[in-house]
Scaffold this active site. Structure first.
Site, PDB file in Angstrom:
ATOM      1  N   CYS A 334       0.814  -1.216   0.000  1.00  0.00           N
ATOM      2  CA  CYS A 334       0.000   0.000   0.000  1.00  0.00           C
ATOM      3  C   CYS A 334       0.846   1.264   0.000  1.00  0.00           C
ATOM      4  O   CYS A 334       0.321   2.367   0.165  1.00  0.00           O
ATOM      5  CB  CYS A 334      -0.945   0.002   1.192  1.00  0.00           C
ATOM      6  SG  CYS A 334      -2.068  -1.392   1.152  1.00  0.00           S
ATOM      7  N   ASP A 335       2.149   1.133  -0.172  1.00  0.00           N
ATOM      8  CA  ASP A 335       3.019   2.306  -0.166  1.00  0.00           C
ATOM      9  C   ASP A 335       3.190   2.845  -1.581  1.00  0.00           C
ATOM     10  O   ASP A 335       3.392   2.080  -2.530  1.00  0.00           O
ATOM     11  CB  ASP A 335       4.385   1.922   0.410  1.00  0.00           C
ATOM     12  CG  ASP A 335       5.279   3.129   0.582  1.00  0.00           C
ATOM     13  OD1 ASP A 335       4.846   4.255   0.231  1.00  0.00           O
ATOM     14  OD2 ASP A 335       6.406   2.961   1.063  1.00  0.00           O
ATOM     15  N   TYR A 363      21.400  -9.585  -5.013  1.00  0.00           N
ATOM     16  CA  TYR A 363      20.897  -8.466  -4.217  1.00  0.00           C
ATOM     17  C   TYR A 363      19.414  -8.198  -4.491  1.00  0.00           C
ATOM     18  O   TYR A 363      18.992  -7.052  -4.638  1.00  0.00           O
ATOM     19  CB  TYR A 363      21.747  -7.204  -4.467  1.00  0.00           C
ATOM     20  CG  TYR A 363      23.227  -7.450  -4.273  1.00  0.00           C
ATOM     21  CD1 TYR A 363      23.747  -7.692  -3.010  1.00  0.00           C
ATOM     22  CD2 TYR A 363      24.102  -7.488  -5.362  1.00  0.00           C
ATOM     23  CE1 TYR A 363      25.095  -7.950  -2.823  1.00  0.00           C
ATOM     24  CE2 TYR A 363      25.461  -7.746  -5.181  1.00  0.00           C
ATOM     25  CZ  TYR A 363      25.945  -7.975  -3.918  1.00  0.00           C
ATOM     26  OH  TYR A 363      27.281  -8.229  -3.732  1.00  0.00           O
TER      27      TYR A 363
END
Ligand SMILES: *Cc1c(COP(=O)(O)O)cnc(C)c1O
Length: 394
Positions: A334-335, A363
């Site tokens: 939700c970001d 990574y």
């Protein structure tokens, strides 16, 4: 049982073919990371050919996965460990500790104890305080002293946080000698994803001088030079082929006295190209003239390297069509910063469509989080055993 003719069986499955990607997602779900151990072996061999005579220690940090460890060991390679967790991983797999070195310049006492208990002997230090941690272990350890050569051009400069300045090396080596510690040599890390090998070359030339000076003062054995990692791979932006990248480095290494053993700690080069990420469209919406596709993997998950590693993974849908629309690929959380790609032209996608990110071995999963309770992607390792296309570790 009827034996199939040998020719009917491929030496290995190309796990990145669309049909194979779909099959693996059906079997293991989405989001999925597909690790091709054959590609790990190919990368290892390519780097070994580009650096003949250099002993390769795969640094676990970019992808600490059992299948990586097994593929490297199967190739006759060695391992570079930096944490107690990495020690536990290789210990559990029954790896010979003599094939491992421990390279974290700053360790907790228990990290040293755990590595020693496993049987690792070679450690790295870069400052006087760290030497003290080995004061009672002089008969059990050998040290590499890490030197810092700042790499302004590297995508990730690994000489800012670690390594002593070249002018501080001899004083550090004198302290080690005074404490009765055995110094086997020097190490450096020229920075990750370096555009060319000039930093490696400069560091090798500097290390040759430092080793000669330390030997003149009889400050230790100084028979090892560890040239670290940093070898670059193709992302959205292409880099030099590894043979060409290493050419100036080979020339510099040819000037290292023969009695000095040269080792390297490649991470990204071996792991990066060997894994792809597969995510599914879980929803879509049209906003301000763009198609927004919400995937089940994103910046807080396998694409964490977009932030932490500054990597631009090439991402494409499996579905193809000549008609393309401006699109945004967003992650599931939700970001609002959870966006993988913007202003890209994609075919019209539907819920459930698969998107593939390339060069996602290094990574990515290693730094993924479970923010918003979206679990990390599952890794499925294929082509585990050379010549056995069926071998899968889910
Ligand atoms: C991260 C790291 C590596 C691997 O570096 P790459 O750029 O991925 O090859 C090697 N050695 C040390 C000490 C590291 O911290």
């Amino acid at each position: 049982m009827t034996a199939r003719p040998a020719t009917a069986r491929p030496r290995f499955i190309d796990p990145f073919q669309p049909a194979e990607v779909r099959r693996l997602v059906r079997q293991f779900g989405s989001p999925l990371l597909i690790l091709d151990c054959e590609r790990v072996r190919v990368q290892y061999r390519k780097l070994q050919r580009a650096l003949p005579g250099v002993a390769l220690y795969y640094a676990l940090k970019p992808l600490p996965h059992p299948a990586m460890v097994q593929a490297i060991i199967g190739e006759g390679g060695n391992l570079d460990l930096a944490t107690s967790g990495e020690v536990q991983l290789v210990q559990r797999l029954g790896v010979d500790p003599q094939r491992c070195i421990h390279t974290h310049p700053i360790k907790r006492p228990e990290d040293i104890a755990n590595a020693l208990k496993f049987g690792v002997r070679t450690f790295v230090a870069d400052n006087p305080d760290e030497l003290l941690k080995f004061a009672r272990l002089t008969d059990r350890v050998e040290l590499l002293l890490r030197v810092s050569f700042r790499a302004a051009g590297a995508v990730c400069d690994l000489s800012r946080k670690f390594g002593c300045d070249p002018e501080d090396l001899l004083p550090l080596a004198r302290r080690a000698a005074d404490a009765g510690l055995t110094v086997r040599g020097l190490s450096f890390h020229a920075g990750s994803q370096t555009p060319d090998a000039m930093k490696h070359v400069e560091a090798v030339q500097e290390c040759i001088k430092l080793i000669a000076a330390a030997r003149r003062e009889k400050l230790g054995v100084f028979d090892t030079l560890d040239i670290g990692g940093g070898f670059p791979i193709d992302y959205a932006q292409k880099v030099q082929d590894i043979g060409r990248f290493c050419a100036p480095l080979r020339a510099a290494l040819a000037k290292v006295p023969r009695r000095i053993r040269i080792i390297a700690e490649p991470g990204r080069y071996i792991a990066g190209p060997a894994m792809i990420g597969v995510a599914s469209v879980m929803g879509r919406a049209r906003r301000e003239g763009h198609w927004w596709y919400y995937l089940d993997d994103g910046l807080y998950g396998s694409y964490s390297g977009r932030l932490f590693d500054h990597a631009h993974y090439p991402v494409e849908p499996l579905r193809d069509s000549p008609e393309r629309f401006s699109a945004v690929l967003a992650g599931p959380t939700c970001d609002s910063i959870d966006v993988i790609a913007e202003n890209i032209m994609l075919p019209l996608l539907r819920n459930g469509d698969l998107l593939v990110g390339r060069a996602m071995g290094a990574y990515t999963w290693a730094s993924a989080t479970e923010f918003n309770f979206f679990p990390k992607a599952t890794i499925v390792a294929v082509n585990l055993v050379p010549g056995d296309p069926g071998s899968v570790l889910g």
